[in-house]
Design a protein around this motif. Sequence first.
Motif, mmCIF file in Angstrom:
data_model
loop_
_atom_site.group_PDB
_atom_site.id
_atom_site.type_symbol
_atom_site.label_atom_id
_atom_site.label_comp_id
_atom_site.label_asym_id
_atom_site.label_seq_id
_atom_site.Cartn_x
_atom_site.Cartn_y
_atom_site.Cartn_z
ATOM 1 N N GLY A 19 0.804 -1.218 0.000
ATOM 2 C CA GLY A 19 0.000 0.000 0.000
ATOM 3 C C GLY A 19 0.831 1.260 0.000
ATOM 4 N N LEU A 20 1.872 1.295 0.810
ATOM 5 C CA LEU A 20 2.705 2.506 0.880
ATOM 6 C C LEU A 20 3.529 2.703 -0.382
ATOM 7 N N ARG A 21 3.854 1.587 -1.046
ATOM 8 C CA ARG A 21 4.601 1.708 -2.299
ATOM 9 C C ARG A 21 3.821 2.541 -3.317
ATOM 10 N N LYS A 22 2.513 2.418 -3.307
ATOM 11 C CA LYS A 22 1.680 3.192 -4.236
ATOM 12 C C LYS A 22 1.755 4.692 -3.949
ATOM 13 N N HIS A 23 2.191 5.043 -2.741
ATOM 14 C CA HIS A 23 2.320 6.447 -2.359
ATOM 15 C C HIS A 23 3.774 6.911 -2.401
ATOM 16 N N GLY A 24 4.606 6.162 -3.102
ATOM 17 C CA GLY A 24 5.990 6.560 -3.275
ATOM 18 C C GLY A 24 6.881 6.310 -2.085
ATOM 19 N N ILE A 25 6.473 5.396 -1.190
ATOM 20 C CA ILE A 25 7.234 5.125 0.024
ATOM 21 C C ILE A 25 7.828 3.715 -0.072
ATOM 22 N N ILE A 26 9.130 3.617 0.057
ATOM 23 C CA ILE A 26 9.819 2.329 0.058
ATOM 24 C C ILE A 26 9.846 1.798 1.489
ATOM 25 N N VAL A 27 9.404 0.583 1.690
ATOM 26 C CA VAL A 27 9.281 0.022 3.034
ATOM 27 C C VAL A 27 10.167 -1.206 3.179
ATOM 28 N N HIS A 28 10.972 -1.210 4.239
ATOM 29 C CA HIS A 28 11.738 -2.401 4.614
ATOM 30 C C HIS A 28 11.047 -3.009 5.823
ATOM 31 N N HIS A 29 10.491 -4.194 5.637
ATOM 32 C CA HIS A 29 9.664 -4.827 6.660
ATOM 33 C C HIS A 29 10.470 -5.857 7.453
ATOM 34 N N VAL A 30 10.463 -5.735 8.778
ATOM 35 C CA VAL A 30 11.049 -6.739 9.670
ATOM 36 C C VAL A 30 9.991 -7.160 10.681
ATOM 37 N N SER A 31 10.209 -8.314 11.311
ATOM 38 C CA SER A 31 9.175 -8.897 12.175
ATOM 39 C C SER A 31 9.529 -8.925 13.646
ATOM 40 N N SER A 32 10.707 -8.451 14.009
ATOM 41 C CA SER A 32 11.120 -8.511 15.408
ATOM 42 C C SER A 32 11.989 -7.315 15.757
ATOM 43 N N ALA A 33 12.173 -7.107 17.055
ATOM 44 C CA ALA A 33 13.029 -6.017 17.514
ATOM 45 C C ALA A 33 14.485 -6.272 17.134
ATOM 46 N N GLU A 34 14.897 -7.535 17.195
ATOM 47 C CA GLU A 34 16.277 -7.874 16.831
ATOM 48 C C GLU A 34 16.550 -7.524 15.369
ATOM 49 N N GLU A 35 15.616 -7.881 14.484
ATOM 50 C CA GLU A 35 15.783 -7.549 13.070
ATOM 51 C C GLU A 35 15.747 -6.038 12.857
ATOM 52 N N ALA A 36 14.921 -5.348 13.630
ATOM 53 C CA ALA A 36 14.831 -3.885 13.516
ATOM 54 C C ALA A 36 16.147 -3.237 13.913
ATOM 55 N N ASP A 37 16.765 -3.709 15.006
ATOM 56 C CA ASP A 37 18.061 -3.170 15.439
ATOM 57 C C ASP A 37 19.110 -3.356 14.347
ATOM 58 N N ALA A 38 19.126 -4.524 13.725
ATOM 59 C CA ALA A 38 20.116 -4.805 12.680
ATOM 60 C C ALA A 38 19.888 -3.921 11.460
ATOM 61 N N ALA A 39 18.626 -3.784 11.041
ATOM 62 C CA ALA A 39 18.318 -2.957 9.875
ATOM 63 C C ALA A 39 18.648 -1.492 10.140
ATOM 64 N N HIS A 40 18.319 -1.022 11.345
ATOM 65 C CA HIS A 40 18.574 0.377 11.693
ATOM 66 C C HIS A 40 20.057 0.667 11.746
ATOM 67 N N ALA A 41 20.867 -0.324 12.133
ATOM 68 C CA ALA A 41 22.310 -0.138 12.203
ATOM 69 C C ALA A 41 22.952 -0.104 10.814
#
Length: 222
Positions: A19-41
Motif C-alpha cells: 500500500g505505501l509503495r503506491k504512495h511513493g514510500i519504500i518500506v523495509h519490513h522486519v518482524s522482530s526487535a532484533e531484526e529492527a536493530d540490525a536494519a537500523h544499524a
Amino acid sequence: MRVLLVEDDELIGKGIVAGLRKHGIIVHHVSSAEEADAAHAEETFHALVLDLGLPDRDGLDLLGSVRTVEPQLPVLILTARDAIEHKLKGLHEGADDYMVKPFDLRELAARLHALVRRTQGRAAQVISAGPLRLEPESGLAWFQGASVTLSRREVDLLAQLASADGRWVPPDMLNERLYGLGEEIGSNALNVHIHNIRRKLGAEAIQTVRGLGYRLGWRLAS
C-alpha cells in the motif's frame, strides 16, 4: 522516502508494504526487535513505523533504543492497543504519532509524509539541477520550465543521485535504495529507468562510467 516497518504479522506487513509503495514510500519490513536493530544499524531510514506487540521485546523498549541512537527519527506507532493510556504512554516515551489498527493506508502515508516534512523543517523538498526542477515527495517535475511526467521510480532515482552530491553511485546501491531489501528486482530494471529518464530529459541527465556507477549529469543549484 525509506521507512522501516516493524510488524510481526506477516499479512499486515505485506499489505502495508504494497500500500505505501503506491504512495511513493519504500518500506523495509522486519518482524522482530532484533531484526529492527540490525536494519537500523545498517541502513538509513526517514521514518519508523512500529508495532508494540513484538515477539522478542516490547515495542516501547525498542523505541527507547532507537531514540538513544537517533533522537530525531520520526516514529509512528501502529498498534491494536487503543486505550488512551496506551496512546499517552507511547507519545510520552518518544513516539511522534500514534495510529490504531484497523487503519486506512492513505492516512498512514499522509501522516508519514507530514512527519518527515516536520522533522526536516521544510514544506517540500525541491531539487534544482541544471534545467531540472524536481519535488520528490509530490513527484512533480519541470524540465526547461515545462512540466514533465516522470514515474515514481524515475523520481526516486533522480532524487537518490541528487543526494549523492556529485559522487558516483554503484548500481547495486541504487537498486537497494529504489526497491528496498529483499524485493525481487528484474535484472534490467535499473537500465530501463535510466533509459526512460534520458529519453525524457536528454542523454546528459545521467552520467555513467563502468565500474563506478551513475551520477546526476547537472550540478545542483546552491
